[in-house]
Design a protein around this motif. Structure first.
Motif, PDB file in Angstrom:
ATOM      1  N   THR A   1     -71.915  35.682  48.023  1.00 23.14           N
ATOM      2  CA  THR A   1     -72.496  36.966  47.642  1.00 23.14           C
ATOM      3  C   THR A   1     -72.194  37.993  48.730  1.00 23.14           C
ATOM      4  O   THR A   1     -72.221  37.680  49.922  1.00 23.14           O
ATOM      5  CB  THR A   1     -74.011  36.864  47.454  1.00 23.14           C
ATOM      6  OG1 THR A   1     -74.600  36.397  48.675  1.00 23.14           O
ATOM      7  CG2 THR A   1     -74.354  35.894  46.337  1.00 23.14           C
ATOM      8  N   TRP A   2     -71.910  39.224  48.298  1.00 15.15           N
ATOM      9  CA  TRP A   2     -71.701  40.292  49.277  1.00 15.15           C
ATOM     10  C   TRP A   2     -72.963  40.512  50.095  1.00 15.15           C
ATOM     11  O   TRP A   2     -72.905  40.686  51.307  1.00 15.15           O
ATOM     12  CB  TRP A   2     -71.323  41.603  48.573  1.00 15.15           C
ATOM     13  CG  TRP A   2     -69.935  41.646  48.022  1.00 15.15           C
ATOM     14  CD1 TRP A   2     -69.575  41.719  46.719  1.00 15.15           C
ATOM     15  CD2 TRP A   2     -68.702  41.629  48.764  1.00 15.15           C
ATOM     16  NE1 TRP A   2     -68.214  41.755  46.596  1.00 15.15           N
ATOM     17  CE2 TRP A   2     -67.656  41.707  47.830  1.00 15.15           C
ATOM     18  CE3 TRP A   2     -68.386  41.578  50.120  1.00 15.15           C
ATOM     19  CZ2 TRP A   2     -66.302  41.720  48.212  1.00 15.15           C
ATOM     20  CZ3 TRP A   2     -67.054  41.591  50.500  1.00 15.15           C
ATOM     21  CH2 TRP A   2     -66.027  41.650  49.553  1.00 15.15           C
ATOM     22  N   SER A   3     -74.113  40.524  49.432  1.00 12.65           N
ATOM     23  CA  SER A   3     -75.366  40.712  50.145  1.00 12.65           C
ATOM     24  C   SER A   3     -75.966  39.344  50.470  1.00 12.65           C
ATOM     25  O   SER A   3     -76.150  38.512  49.585  1.00 12.65           O
ATOM     26  CB  SER A   3     -76.341  41.522  49.295  1.00 12.65           C
ATOM     27  OG  SER A   3     -76.591  40.878  48.072  1.00 12.65           O
ATOM     28  N   GLY A   4     -76.199  39.099  51.720  1.00 15.37           N
ATOM     29  CA  GLY A   4     -76.788  37.829  52.139  1.00 15.37           C
ATOM     30  C   GLY A   4     -75.776  36.760  52.490  1.00 15.37           C
ATOM     31  O   GLY A   4     -76.079  35.836  53.248  1.00 15.37           O
ATOM     32  N   GLY A   5     -74.575  36.851  51.932  1.00 16.12           N
ATOM     33  CA  GLY A   5     -73.551  35.866  52.251  1.00 16.12           C
ATOM     34  C   GLY A   5     -73.869  34.460  51.795  1.00 16.12           C
ATOM     35  O   GLY A   5     -73.462  33.481  52.431  1.00 16.12           O
ATOM     36  N   TYR A   6     -74.596  34.337  50.686  1.00 15.32           N
ATOM     37  CA  TYR A   6     -74.942  32.995  50.204  1.00 15.32           C
ATOM     38  C   TYR A   6     -73.700  32.330  49.620  1.00 15.32           C
ATOM     39  O   TYR A   6     -72.971  32.924  48.835  1.00 15.32           O
ATOM     40  CB  TYR A   6     -76.046  33.080  49.156  1.00 15.32           C
ATOM     41  CG  TYR A   6     -77.315  33.682  49.708  1.00 15.32           C
ATOM     42  CD1 TYR A   6     -77.691  34.982  49.379  1.00 15.32           C
ATOM     43  CD2 TYR A   6     -78.127  32.962  50.576  1.00 15.32           C
ATOM     44  CE1 TYR A   6     -78.844  35.541  49.892  1.00 15.32           C
ATOM     45  CE2 TYR A   6     -79.279  33.518  51.095  1.00 15.32           C
ATOM     46  CZ  TYR A   6     -79.635  34.807  50.758  1.00 15.32           C
ATOM     47  OH  TYR A   6     -80.774  35.357  51.278  1.00 15.32           O
ATOM     48  N   THR A   7     -73.489  31.070  49.993  1.00 19.62           N
ATOM     49  CA  THR A   7     -72.277  30.370  49.604  1.00 19.62           C
ATOM     50  C   THR A   7     -72.577  29.138  48.760  1.00 19.62           C
ATOM     51  O   THR A   7     -73.693  28.596  48.784  1.00 19.62           O
ATOM     52  CB  THR A   7     -71.474  29.936  50.840  1.00 19.62           C
ATOM     53  OG1 THR A   7     -72.268  29.047  51.629  1.00 19.62           O
ATOM     54  CG2 THR A   7     -71.084  31.134  51.688  1.00 19.62           C
ATOM     55  N   TYR A   8     -71.565  28.717  48.044  1.00 21.19           N
ATOM     56  CA  TYR A   8     -71.672  27.501  47.224  1.00 21.19           C
ATOM     57  C   TYR A   8     -70.263  26.951  47.074  1.00 21.19           C
ATOM     58  O   TYR A   8     -69.303  27.709  46.956  1.00 21.19           O
ATOM     59  CB  TYR A   8     -72.278  27.835  45.861  1.00 21.19           C
ATOM     60  CG  TYR A   8     -72.526  26.632  44.993  1.00 21.19           C
ATOM     61  CD1 TYR A   8     -71.653  26.286  43.958  1.00 21.19           C
ATOM     62  CD2 TYR A   8     -73.633  25.821  45.212  1.00 21.19           C
ATOM     63  CE1 TYR A   8     -71.880  25.192  43.172  1.00 21.19           C
ATOM     64  CE2 TYR A   8     -73.866  24.701  44.418  1.00 21.19           C
ATOM     65  CZ  TYR A   8     -72.982  24.402  43.397  1.00 21.19           C
ATOM     66  OH  TYR A   8     -73.217  23.299  42.611  1.00 21.19           O
ATOM     67  N   TYR A   9     -70.152  25.597  47.087  1.00 23.33           N
ATOM     68  CA  TYR A   9     -68.847  24.953  47.036  1.00 23.33           C
ATOM     69  C   TYR A   9     -68.793  23.873  45.978  1.00 23.33           C
ATOM     70  O   TYR A   9     -69.790  23.193  45.713  1.00 23.33           O
ATOM     71  CB  TYR A   9     -68.517  24.309  48.384  1.00 23.33           C
ATOM     72  CG  TYR A   9     -68.433  25.272  49.536  1.00 23.33           C
ATOM     73  CD1 TYR A   9     -69.542  25.566  50.309  1.00 23.33           C
ATOM     74  CD2 TYR A   9     -67.223  25.898  49.848  1.00 23.33           C
ATOM     75  CE1 TYR A   9     -69.466  26.454  51.360  1.00 23.33           C
ATOM     76  CE2 TYR A   9     -67.128  26.788  50.909  1.00 23.33           C
ATOM     77  CZ  TYR A   9     -68.260  27.062  51.656  1.00 23.33           C
ATOM     78  OH  TYR A   9     -68.176  27.947  52.700  1.00 23.33           O
ATOM     79  N   ALA A  10     -67.623  23.685  45.423  1.00 25.88           N
ATOM     80  CA  ALA A  10     -67.386  22.518  44.586  1.00 25.88           C
ATOM     81  C   ALA A  10     -67.379  21.282  45.478  1.00 25.88           C
ATOM     82  O   ALA A  10     -66.980  21.341  46.647  1.00 25.88           O
ATOM     83  CB  ALA A  10     -66.049  22.660  43.866  1.00 25.88           C
ATOM     84  N   ASP A  11     -67.808  20.158  44.937  1.00 29.57           N
ATOM     85  CA  ASP A  11     -67.858  18.924  45.720  1.00 29.57           C
ATOM     86  C   ASP A  11     -66.485  18.549  46.267  1.00 29.57           C
ATOM     87  O   ASP A  11     -66.377  17.983  47.355  1.00 29.57           O
ATOM     88  CB  ASP A  11     -68.399  17.780  44.863  1.00 29.57           C
ATOM     89  CG  ASP A  11     -69.879  17.908  44.594  1.00 29.57           C
ATOM     90  OD1 ASP A  11     -70.371  17.243  43.658  1.00 29.57           O
ATOM     91  OD2 ASP A  11     -70.561  18.664  45.306  1.00 29.57           O
ATOM     92  N   SER A  12     -65.441  18.877  45.530  1.00 29.88           N
ATOM     93  CA  SER A  12     -64.095  18.479  45.923  1.00 29.88           C
ATOM     94  C   SER A  12     -63.605  19.169  47.190  1.00 29.88           C
ATOM     95  O   SER A  12     -62.662  18.695  47.831  1.00 29.88           O
ATOM     96  CB  SER A  12     -63.112  18.750  44.778  1.00 29.88           C
ATOM     97  OG  SER A  12     -63.129  20.132  44.433  1.00 29.88           O
TER      98      SER A  12
END
Length: 122
Positions: free
Chosen positions: A52-63
């Protein structure tokens, strides 16, 4: 309208690293989420990571978890994907895309960049 331009792809040996960039321009405030997807030859497009642009929250695929890192530079309107410990199965065209809310579904994203090829040799 948001425009996206990817860069940074190339050919690398297994175990190597690459950093992809996605420069955004236009009405970027209308899209708070930036995602990376990839599509290998003959396979369906798959989600890789988002931020996210605001907050920089990240999420990744397991791979890719633990090997790839997504980040953003708000001042430059640019999102990065640092890819380490690359494997031959990471070979694909990588696309960045924008969305209004967090999602792993490609159908929730738009517009899309033109893509950049990443090839990992064994």
């Amino acid at each position: 309208q948001v425009q996206l331009v990817e860069s940074g792809g190339g050919l690398v040996q297994a175990g190597g690293s690459l950093r992809l960039s996605c420069a955004a321009s236009g009405r970027t405030f209308s899209r708070n989420v930036m995602g990376w997807f990839r599509q290998a030859l003959g396979k369906e497009r798959e989600f890789v990571s988002r931020i996210t642009w605001s907050g920089g929250y990240t999420y990744y695929a397991d791979s890719v978890k633990g090997r790839f890192t997504i980040s953003r530079d708000n001042a430059k309107n640019t999102v990065y994907l640092q890819m380490n410990s690359l494997r031959p199965e990471d070979t694909a065209v990588y696309y960045c895309a924008a969305a209004s809310s967090p999602s792993t579904r490609g159908s929730d994203y738009g517009p899309w960049g033109q893509g950049t090829q990443v090839t990992v040799s064994s």
